[in-house]
Design a protein around this motif. Structure first.
Motif, PDB file in Angstrom:
ATOM      1  N   TYR A 161      -3.382  -4.004  -0.776  1.00 33.55           N
ATOM      2  CA  TYR A 161      -3.734  -4.889  -1.881  1.00 33.55           C
ATOM      3  C   TYR A 161      -2.849  -6.125  -1.863  1.00 33.55           C
ATOM      4  O   TYR A 161      -1.703  -6.082  -1.398  1.00 33.55           O
ATOM      5  CB  TYR A 161      -3.550  -4.147  -3.210  1.00 33.55           C
ATOM      6  CG  TYR A 161      -4.268  -2.825  -3.284  1.00 33.55           C
ATOM      7  CD1 TYR A 161      -5.567  -2.754  -3.788  1.00 33.55           C
ATOM      8  CD2 TYR A 161      -3.664  -1.655  -2.834  1.00 33.55           C
ATOM      9  CE1 TYR A 161      -6.236  -1.531  -3.851  1.00 33.55           C
ATOM     10  CE2 TYR A 161      -4.325  -0.434  -2.893  1.00 33.55           C
ATOM     11  CZ  TYR A 161      -5.605  -0.379  -3.400  1.00 33.55           C
ATOM     12  OH  TYR A 161      -6.275   0.816  -3.448  1.00 33.55           O
ATOM     13  N   GLU A 197      -8.067  -5.305  -3.439  1.00 30.25           N
ATOM     14  CA  GLU A 197      -7.985  -4.767  -2.080  1.00 30.25           C
ATOM     15  C   GLU A 197      -8.327  -5.858  -1.071  1.00 30.25           C
ATOM     16  O   GLU A 197      -9.355  -6.527  -1.181  1.00 30.25           O
ATOM     17  CB  GLU A 197      -8.932  -3.586  -1.905  1.00 30.25           C
ATOM     18  CG  GLU A 197      -8.848  -2.954  -0.523  1.00 30.25           C
ATOM     19  CD  GLU A 197      -9.782  -1.751  -0.355  1.00 30.25           C
ATOM     20  OE1 GLU A 197     -10.090  -1.406   0.808  1.00 30.25           O
ATOM     21  OE2 GLU A 197     -10.186  -1.169  -1.375  1.00 30.25           O
ATOM     22  N   LYS A 234      -8.516   6.603   4.319  1.00 34.66           N
ATOM     23  CA  LYS A 234      -8.420   5.145   4.245  1.00 34.66           C
ATOM     24  C   LYS A 234      -7.066   4.776   3.632  1.00 34.66           C
ATOM     25  O   LYS A 234      -6.727   5.234   2.539  1.00 34.66           O
ATOM     26  CB  LYS A 234      -9.538   4.561   3.377  1.00 34.66           C
ATOM     27  CG  LYS A 234     -10.884   4.429   4.055  1.00 34.66           C
ATOM     28  CD  LYS A 234     -11.874   3.740   3.131  1.00 34.66           C
ATOM     29  CE  LYS A 234     -13.257   3.650   3.778  1.00 34.66           C
ATOM     30  NZ  LYS A 234     -13.307   2.639   4.841  1.00 34.66           N
ATOM     31  N   ASP A 275      -8.709   2.357   8.515  1.00 37.10           N
ATOM     32  CA  ASP A 275      -9.673   3.449   8.428  1.00 37.10           C
ATOM     33  C   ASP A 275      -9.363   4.485   9.502  1.00 37.10           C
ATOM     34  O   ASP A 275      -9.452   4.197  10.703  1.00 37.10           O
ATOM     35  CB  ASP A 275     -11.098   2.919   8.599  1.00 37.10           C
ATOM     36  CG  ASP A 275     -11.509   1.994   7.451  1.00 37.10           C
ATOM     37  OD1 ASP A 275     -10.765   1.944   6.454  1.00 37.10           O
ATOM     38  OD2 ASP A 275     -12.557   1.340   7.555  1.00 37.10           O
ATOM     39  N   GLU A 289     -16.685   8.289   1.334  1.00 38.81           N
ATOM     40  CA  GLU A 289     -16.273   6.994   1.888  1.00 38.81           C
ATOM     41  C   GLU A 289     -16.994   6.742   3.206  1.00 38.81           C
ATOM     42  O   GLU A 289     -17.188   7.660   4.001  1.00 38.81           O
ATOM     43  CB  GLU A 289     -14.756   6.966   2.121  1.00 38.81           C
ATOM     44  CG  GLU A 289     -13.926   7.108   0.869  1.00 38.81           C
ATOM     45  CD  GLU A 289     -13.741   5.778   0.154  1.00 38.81           C
ATOM     46  OE1 GLU A 289     -14.337   4.770   0.596  1.00 38.81           O
ATOM     47  OE2 GLU A 289     -13.001   5.749  -0.837  1.00 38.81           O
ATOM     48  N   SER A 339      -8.022  -2.459   4.890  1.00 31.23           N
ATOM     49  CA  SER A 339      -7.644  -1.044   4.951  1.00 31.23           C
ATOM     50  C   SER A 339      -7.538  -0.609   6.409  1.00 31.23           C
ATOM     51  O   SER A 339      -8.150  -1.207   7.299  1.00 31.23           O
ATOM     52  CB  SER A 339      -8.673  -0.169   4.218  1.00 31.23           C
ATOM     53  OG  SER A 339      -9.933  -0.202   4.881  1.00 31.23           O
ATOM     54  N   GLY A 345       0.836  -1.193   0.000  1.00 32.90           N
ATOM     55  CA  GLY A 345       0.000   0.000   0.000  1.00 32.90           C
ATOM     56  C   GLY A 345       0.869   1.240   0.000  1.00 32.90           C
ATOM     57  O   GLY A 345       2.097   1.167  -0.164  1.00 32.90           O
ATOM     58  N   ARG A 381      -5.352   1.876   2.055  1.00 26.24           N
ATOM     59  CA  ARG A 381      -5.772   0.599   1.478  1.00 26.24           C
ATOM     60  C   ARG A 381      -4.568  -0.317   1.225  1.00 26.24           C
ATOM     61  O   ARG A 381      -3.491   0.156   0.845  1.00 26.24           O
ATOM     62  CB  ARG A 381      -6.530   0.837   0.169  1.00 26.24           C
ATOM     63  CG  ARG A 381      -7.715   1.794   0.321  1.00 26.24           C
ATOM     64  CD  ARG A 381      -8.402   2.023  -1.012  1.00 26.24           C
ATOM     65  NE  ARG A 381      -9.364   3.098  -0.938  1.00 26.24           N
ATOM     66  CZ  ARG A 381     -10.608   2.983  -0.497  1.00 26.24           C
ATOM     67  NH1 ARG A 381     -11.044   1.799  -0.086  1.00 26.24           N
ATOM     68  NH2 ARG A 381     -11.428   4.014  -0.461  1.00 26.24           N
TER      69      ARG A 381
END
Length: 401
Positions: free
Chosen positions: A281, A288, A277, A293, A375, A291, A241, A279
């Motif tokens: 992967y 994704e 956020k 947050d 979001e 995450s 990320g 994220r």
């Protein structure tokens, strides 16, 4: 007064700023660059003991649990925060007339919450921890202008950030996972570079100084980590990320106001809103997997205080700091008021000891489902928190040689 004032301001600011919003711990501090000694070493540490309690906790998203079961049978009140230390070390050297440099180590960012697994919000957080290491080099060029001196400031720093988060992915009993805990863990690490530029104007005979310093963001373009789901009956995945640690702009003022009396203050803006956020992967794909947050808004910190020199060896100071909470209806980072006091003892011209303490009032609020910039945040758990307290103490040693 100029020399002792620098120490008192640093002591009060350090102990007051350690409870700021976002992921701030020690922040950035280059006050040692202004020390009048030719060579000056400084080392200090602050200990912070926050006490934030989450109440009326409800699991508001039972869809992730087997058969629609929720965690609301678990306790709905929990202590979230953990105590922590923040160290710093710096060495300032005068290279030639008007040219000075500061090499320092600090921990500007950090976080540690540990409500544990036995609460109704365990599907949001069991434990989260963030660490940072910052290595900086800052120099200044000073020249006369009018009744005082102008100082042009510039430098750079290298920063390492790492951490982890654990949360309950699935209820192990309801899912029939046997001896597995149902807990998932995300580990991550990254690094990057930043720079700072600024200027200051000083009139030493009045202990007057005004400074404005900008610290750039640090781009963590290559965060690497693992997503460990073995306790959920799955595997360990490599993830990646990116994020940006925030830039900041700080204005500091100080001035003698009467014989042996000094006033000081500061205003700082920190761009926490760029952390929303983060994220992650699966490596080799754009899928994704999870995450972090945060949903922060920009931080503002305003501080002011008074220092008094009692005699050639002892000085005292007091400060008040307001920090605007970075939470926007999600999270427990509300406004904070910090009341600090410090004492400086200088047994000789070359040695100075400082001790400071502070009490922070963490204001009340609530967290739940919100939408920020399109979001969604906080749809899994809601809770309230009252007015809580945090205590802090710092100590430091400065040696000139």
């Amino acid at each position: 007064m100029k020399t002792t004032a620098l120490g008192l301001i640093a002591a009060c600011a350090f102990v007051g700023g350690a409870q700021a919003g976002g992921l701030e711990r020690g922040g950035y501090n280059i006050d040692l660059l202004f020390d009048p000694g030719q060579y000056t070493f400084e080392s200090g540490v602050v200990y912070v003991a926050p006490d934030r309690t989450l109440k009326n906790v409800r699991d508001t998203d039972a869809t992730s649990q087997p058969g629609g079961l929720s965690l609301n049978a678990r306790p709905n009140s929990v202590d979230e925060t953990e105590s922590y230390f923040v160290p710093r070390v710096g060495l300032k050297a005068t290279l030639t007339e008007g040219v000075e440099c500061l090499a320092d180590y600090s921990q500007p960012w950090g976080a540690h919450t540990k409500p544990g697994s036995n609460w109704a919000g365990a599907n949001q957080n069991i434990e989260t921890k963030v660490n940072s290491h910052n290595y900086g080099l800052t120099c200044s060029y000073r020249f006369d202008l009018g009744p005082g001196q102008v100082r042009i400031i510039g430098g750079g720093f290298y920063q390492q950030v790492d951490g982890f988060k654990e949360r309950l992915v699935i209820d192990p009993v309801a899912a029939g996972l046997g001896s597995l805990t149902g807990v998932g863990r995300l580990d991550l690490e990254g690094d990057g570079y930043g720079f700072r530029v600024g200027a200051a104007y000083e009139i030493p005979e009045y202990a007057l100084r005004a400074s404005l310093v900008y610290n750039s963001q640090v781009k963590l373009d290559d965060i690497t980590g693992t997503l460990d789901l073995r306790q959920v009956g799955q595997t360990v995945e490599n993830v990646y990320g990116s994020a940006e640690m925030p830039d900041s702009l700080e204005l500091k003022l100080q001035s003698g106001i009467a014989p042996d009396w000094l006033a000081f203050g500061s205003v700082k803006w920190t761009d926490w809103s760029q952390l929303q956020k983060v994220r992650f992967y699966r490596v080799g794909t754009t899928t994704e997997r999870t995450s972090l947050d945060l949903g922060y808004r920009d931080g503002w910190t305003v501080s002011g205080g008074i220092g008094h020199k009692l005699n050639d060896q002892w000085s005292v100071a007091g400060s008040v700091t307001w920090d605007r909470g970075t939470s926007q209806g999600f999270g427990a980072q509300s406004d904070t008021w910090t009341f600090g006091t410090g004492v400086s003892y200088t047994p000789t011209d070359n040695v100075e000891f400082r001790l400071a303490g502070a009490l922070s009032i963490l204001t009340s609020g609530s967290s739940g489902a919100v939408t920020i910039d399109g979001e969604s945040y906080g749809s899994d758990v809601s809770y309230d928190y009252g007015t809580d307290l945090a205590a802090a103490v710092s100590t430091s040693l400065k040696v000139r040689f």
